[in-house]
Design an enzyme around this catalytic site. Structure first.
Site, PDB file in Angstrom:
ATOM      1  N   SER A 178       0.810  -1.222   0.000  1.00  0.00           N
ATOM      2  CA  SER A 178       0.000   0.000   0.000  1.00  0.00           C
ATOM      3  C   SER A 178       0.841   1.270   0.000  1.00  0.00           C
ATOM      4  O   SER A 178       0.313   2.349  -0.240  1.00  0.00           O
ATOM      5  CB  SER A 178      -0.924   0.009   1.211  1.00  0.00           C
ATOM      6  OG  SER A 178      -1.828  -1.054   1.115  1.00  0.00           O
ATOM      7  N   SER A 205      -1.836   4.032   3.039  1.00  0.00           N
ATOM      8  CA  SER A 205      -2.632   4.678   1.978  1.00  0.00           C
ATOM      9  C   SER A 205      -2.909   6.150   2.271  1.00  0.00           C
ATOM     10  O   SER A 205      -2.579   7.013   1.458  1.00  0.00           O
ATOM     11  CB  SER A 205      -3.943   3.933   1.728  1.00  0.00           C
ATOM     12  OG  SER A 205      -3.747   2.554   1.664  1.00  0.00           O
ATOM     13  N   ASP A 233      -8.656  -4.957   2.813  1.00  0.00           N
ATOM     14  CA  ASP A 233      -7.326  -5.579   2.806  1.00  0.00           C
ATOM     15  C   ASP A 233      -7.107  -6.463   4.030  1.00  0.00           C
ATOM     16  O   ASP A 233      -6.563  -7.565   3.918  1.00  0.00           O
ATOM     17  CB  ASP A 233      -6.291  -4.447   2.765  1.00  0.00           C
ATOM     18  CG  ASP A 233      -4.864  -4.937   2.784  1.00  0.00           C
ATOM     19  OD1 ASP A 233      -4.451  -5.593   1.813  1.00  0.00           O
ATOM     20  OD2 ASP A 233      -4.156  -4.655   3.768  1.00  0.00           O
ATOM     21  N   ASP A 246      -5.426  -0.257  -4.560  1.00  0.00           N
ATOM     22  CA  ASP A 246      -3.969  -0.118  -4.613  1.00  0.00           C
ATOM     23  C   ASP A 246      -3.302  -1.373  -5.163  1.00  0.00           C
ATOM     24  O   ASP A 246      -2.286  -1.312  -5.840  1.00  0.00           O
ATOM     25  CB  ASP A 246      -3.394   0.259  -3.244  1.00  0.00           C
ATOM     26  CG  ASP A 246      -3.975  -0.548  -2.091  1.00  0.00           C
ATOM     27  OD1 ASP A 246      -4.845  -1.414  -2.330  1.00  0.00           O
ATOM     28  OD2 ASP A 246      -3.550  -0.315  -0.942  1.00  0.00           O
ATOM     29  N   HIS A 247      -3.897  -2.542  -4.872  1.00  0.00           N
ATOM     30  CA  HIS A 247      -3.332  -3.816  -5.306  1.00  0.00           C
ATOM     31  C   HIS A 247      -4.405  -4.875  -5.148  1.00  0.00           C
ATOM     32  O   HIS A 247      -5.428  -4.636  -4.511  1.00  0.00           O
ATOM     33  CB  HIS A 247      -2.103  -4.188  -4.461  1.00  0.00           C
ATOM     34  CG  HIS A 247      -2.408  -4.155  -2.993  1.00  0.00           C
ATOM     35  ND1 HIS A 247      -3.184  -5.116  -2.387  1.00  0.00           N
ATOM     36  CD2 HIS A 247      -2.105  -3.248  -2.041  1.00  0.00           C
ATOM     37  CE1 HIS A 247      -3.325  -4.805  -1.111  1.00  0.00           C
ATOM     38  NE2 HIS A 247      -2.689  -3.671  -0.862  1.00  0.00           N
ATOM     39  N   HIS A 281      -0.762  -9.979  -0.825  1.00  0.00           N
ATOM     40  CA  HIS A 281      -1.317  -9.210  -1.942  1.00  0.00           C
ATOM     41  C   HIS A 281      -1.082 -10.009  -3.221  1.00  0.00           C
ATOM     42  O   HIS A 281      -0.308 -10.955  -3.232  1.00  0.00           O
ATOM     43  CB  HIS A 281      -0.611  -7.865  -2.065  1.00  0.00           C
ATOM     44  CG  HIS A 281      -0.803  -6.993  -0.867  1.00  0.00           C
ATOM     45  ND1 HIS A 281      -0.107  -5.833  -0.674  1.00  0.00           N
ATOM     46  CD2 HIS A 281      -1.625  -7.118   0.216  1.00  0.00           C
ATOM     47  CE1 HIS A 281      -0.484  -5.273   0.461  1.00  0.00           C
ATOM     48  NE2 HIS A 281      -1.394  -6.041   1.032  1.00  0.00           N
TER      49      HIS A 281
END
Ligand SMILES: *[C@@H]1O[C@H](CO)[C@@H](O)[C@H](O)[C@H]1NC(C)=O
Ligand SMILES: *[C@@H]1O[C@H](CO)[C@@H](O)[C@H](O)[C@H]1NC(C)=O
Ligand SMILES: *[C@@H]1O[C@H](CO)[C@@H](O)[C@H](O)[C@H]1NC(C)=O
Ligand SMILES: *[C@@H]1O[C@H](CO)[C@@H](O)[C@H](O)[C@H]1NC(C)=O
Ligand SMILES: *[C@@H]1O[C@H](CO)[C@@H](O)[C@H](O)[C@H]1NC(C)=O
Ligand SMILES: [Zn+2]
Length: 530
Positions: free
Chosen positions: A137, A202, A365, A406-407, A483
């Site tokens: 992140s 983030s 997440d 973000d991912h 991730h």
């Protein structure tokens, strides 16, 4: 009509044939890759009979076609920009979350639309970082807020800064500013909202520059062998530096990062700072020394009592750590992401020059890292509600809304479950070991189920998959699910949102927001020929 009947007859014949001859795959049309003779569970929810009719689908598609043909691209200046970041909101998470939402409303679910899935433009963002195939992140925040790719675990600095390199991060040429700063420089008001600690990677991407995302307070800077007097921690940067100290709305968790170890917060929890500084007190005195109206709030009631017309600066810290998952939170104490978003927009809208707001659904997440899919999907639904609030409170002709992640994560939706099958349920039974498997699973993580002593796969039939804390199965054991390197989606609405089409690098994202809102040093819609 005749051809419809013959088609139905053929399908029935083939199904009967394959069921009666489960081993004779070579002589049937059922191939090794797509077997049609597996056992499927009855669905939990049923679709309407209309869906058996071709007319239903033709009409649905024609409606979408008409809608697209009657829309046109917006090319005015975006007075306001709102960026929504679903942390770890992978593409499979979208389908799983919309199914969960629909099923929670008594529908089959697959057809349900999350608020932002109605946005007119979508694209794909490539999330790799300078030194990493799969993003975290921190490097991704540098990309989608600062417009520059960076090294994993670093925030607001270029690839010249390696992890923990405090001195390189102080070198001005290595610093990366964010669209939040560019918007402040253009006279706009700015805000940051999250369900995580406000100092987490983030949100920190909008205001901090650090060589390690863990440097949320001075004690951590020290414990990683660096000098906190030289390299300011993230909380300190938020309260004392630019653009942090000029941010009008700061809402999230993480009180402990702002108060000393020997001070307790409103919930009786100790702070984490070792420099003896109370940054919440500092924030209050800074705002009053500037003659600004300001409010520090720490619970839901205080947040909802804010008068947006009479409050220039708001600092809201609702938990010592991250906010609690929506499904597990004390709802009278902690605000929802939607409530946080509403207050932020109402306060920021007071600025005639417009605003930039960053909103993170940060715990999608965390649910995934624990392979607790139920929590991750519910956080995604909460994220969608916050976006709907932003849609309701703004005008698409002057407000660009961008929604992205973000991912990715390793969640997979698999098997051939029947339409309307419980998204948290069993998809089917393996033809190899005759044991059931769930629709949702992960490539790795703490949900890994050890085989039995005789080598047999763990039988999940005895598990309570409906438990919101259930850890969905993972192929290999890891303390924290990782991730993933997939591209993530970008959804956009408002001026210049059509520029988010195709596949692009993640760091392209803020360049479009800056172009649309006429901020930053690059080409803008107000100055197209720089
Ligand atoms: C700052 O960083 C740039 C780029 O890495 C480098 O060329 C320069 O020498 C650095 N300056 C100092 C004073 O370290
Ligand atoms: C906390 O410790 C500092 C010294 O480190 C001291 O100045 C301060 O008074 C203490 N605060 C409380 C509430 O005990
Ligand atoms: C929820 O929070 C409120 C306000 O702090 C408190 O009065 C109440 O006891 C809490 N409820 C639970 C179940 O913890
Ligand atoms: C392995 O052990 C379990 C539990 O005792 C049993 O239910 C299962 O049938 C066994 N599997 C094999 C292949 O022997
Ligand atoms: C798995 O567990 C269920 C529920 O206890 C049981 O009915 C089933 O027979 C088990 N399957 C195997 C292959 O042992
Ligand atoms: Zn993560």
């Amino acid at each position: 009509m005749a051809s419809t009947i013959s088609l139905v007859v053929t399908v029935v014949f083939l199904t009967t044939f394959t069921c009666a001859n489960p081993v004779s795959q070579e002589t049937s049309n059922s191939d090794h890759y797509h077997q049609t003779n597996f056992h499927r569970l009855p669905p939990k929810f049923h679709h309407s009979v209309d869906q058996n009719d071709g007319a239903y689908w033709r009409q649905k598609a024609q409606n979408t076609l008409n809608q697209k043909l009657s829309s046109h691209d917006l090319i005015g200046k975006a007075k306001n920009v709102i960026m929504f970041l679903g942390d770890g909101l992978s593409i499979p998470t979208l389908a799983a979350a919309r199914t969960y939402l629909g099923q929670s409303q008594g529908h089959t679910g697959e057809e349900t639309v999350l608020s932002f899935e109605e946005f007119p433009h979508t694209g794909l963002s490539k999330t790799y970082c300078v030194d990493s195939q799969v993003a975290d992140s921190a490097c991704s925040a540098t990309a989608y807020l600062g417009g520059v790719k960076a090294n994993i675990y670093t925030i607001g600095v270029t690839g010249n800064v390696k992890l923990n390199d405090c001195s390189a991060s102080l070198n001005a040429t290595n610093k990366v500013t964010s669209i939040l700063k560019w918007s402040q420089d253009a006279g706009k008001s700015t805000g940051v909202v999250t369900t995580t600690r406000i100092t987490h990677a983030s949100p920190a991407g909008s205001y901090a520059q650090v060589a390690n995302r863990d440097w949320e307070n001075d004690a951590v800077v020290k414990s990683s062998g660096q000098d906190p007097d030289k390299c300011d921690d993230i909380a300190e940067q938020l309260i004392n530096s630019v653009p942090g100290r000029n941010i009008k709305v700061i809402l999230g968790g993480g009180r402990k990062e702002f108060i000393p170890k020997n001070v307790t917060d409103e919930d009786g929890k100790s702070g984490a700072r070792t420099d003896g500084v109370n940054l919440i007190t500092k924030w209050k005195s800074d705002k009053s020394s500037r003659g600004s109206s300001s409010k520090y709030v720490w619970n839901r009631e205080q947040l909802l009592n804010i008068n947006p017309r009479k409050t220039e600066f708001v600092l809201g810290l609702f938990n010592s750590d991250h906010l609690e998952y929506h499904l597990l939170a004390n709802a009278t104490k902690e605000p929802t992401l939607e409530e946080l978003t509403r207050v932020a927009i109402q306060v920021l809208s007071q600025e005639p020059k417009g605003f930039f707001l960053f909103v993170e659904g940060g715990r999608i997440d965390h649910g995934h890292h624990d392979t607790q899919a139920h929590l991750a999907l519910d956080e995604t639904v909460e994220f969608a509600k916050a976006i709907q609030a932003a849609v309701d409170l703004t005008d698409e002709r002057n407000t660009l809304i961008v929604v992205t992640a973000d991912h990715a994560h390793t969640l997979s939706i698999s098997g051939y479950p029947t339409r309307g099958n419980d998204i948290f349920g069993i998809a089917g039974t393996s033809d190899s070991d005759r044991l059931p498997y769930s629709t949702l699973s992960y490539a790795n993580g703490p949900g890994y189920k050890k085989p039995l002593a005789n080598g047999s796969r763990y039988n999940i039939s005895n598990d309570n998959l409906a438990d919101v804390k259930y850890r969905f199965p993972a192929t290999l054991p890891l303390g924290s699910e990782t991730h993933a390197g997939d591209d993530v989606a970008v959804f956009a609405r408002g001026p210049w949102s059509h520029l988010y089409s195709g596949t692009f690098d993640q760091n392209f994202i803020p360049h479009v927001m800056a172009y649309a809102s006429c901020v930053g040093n690059g080409r803008t819609s107000c100055k197209p020929h720089v």
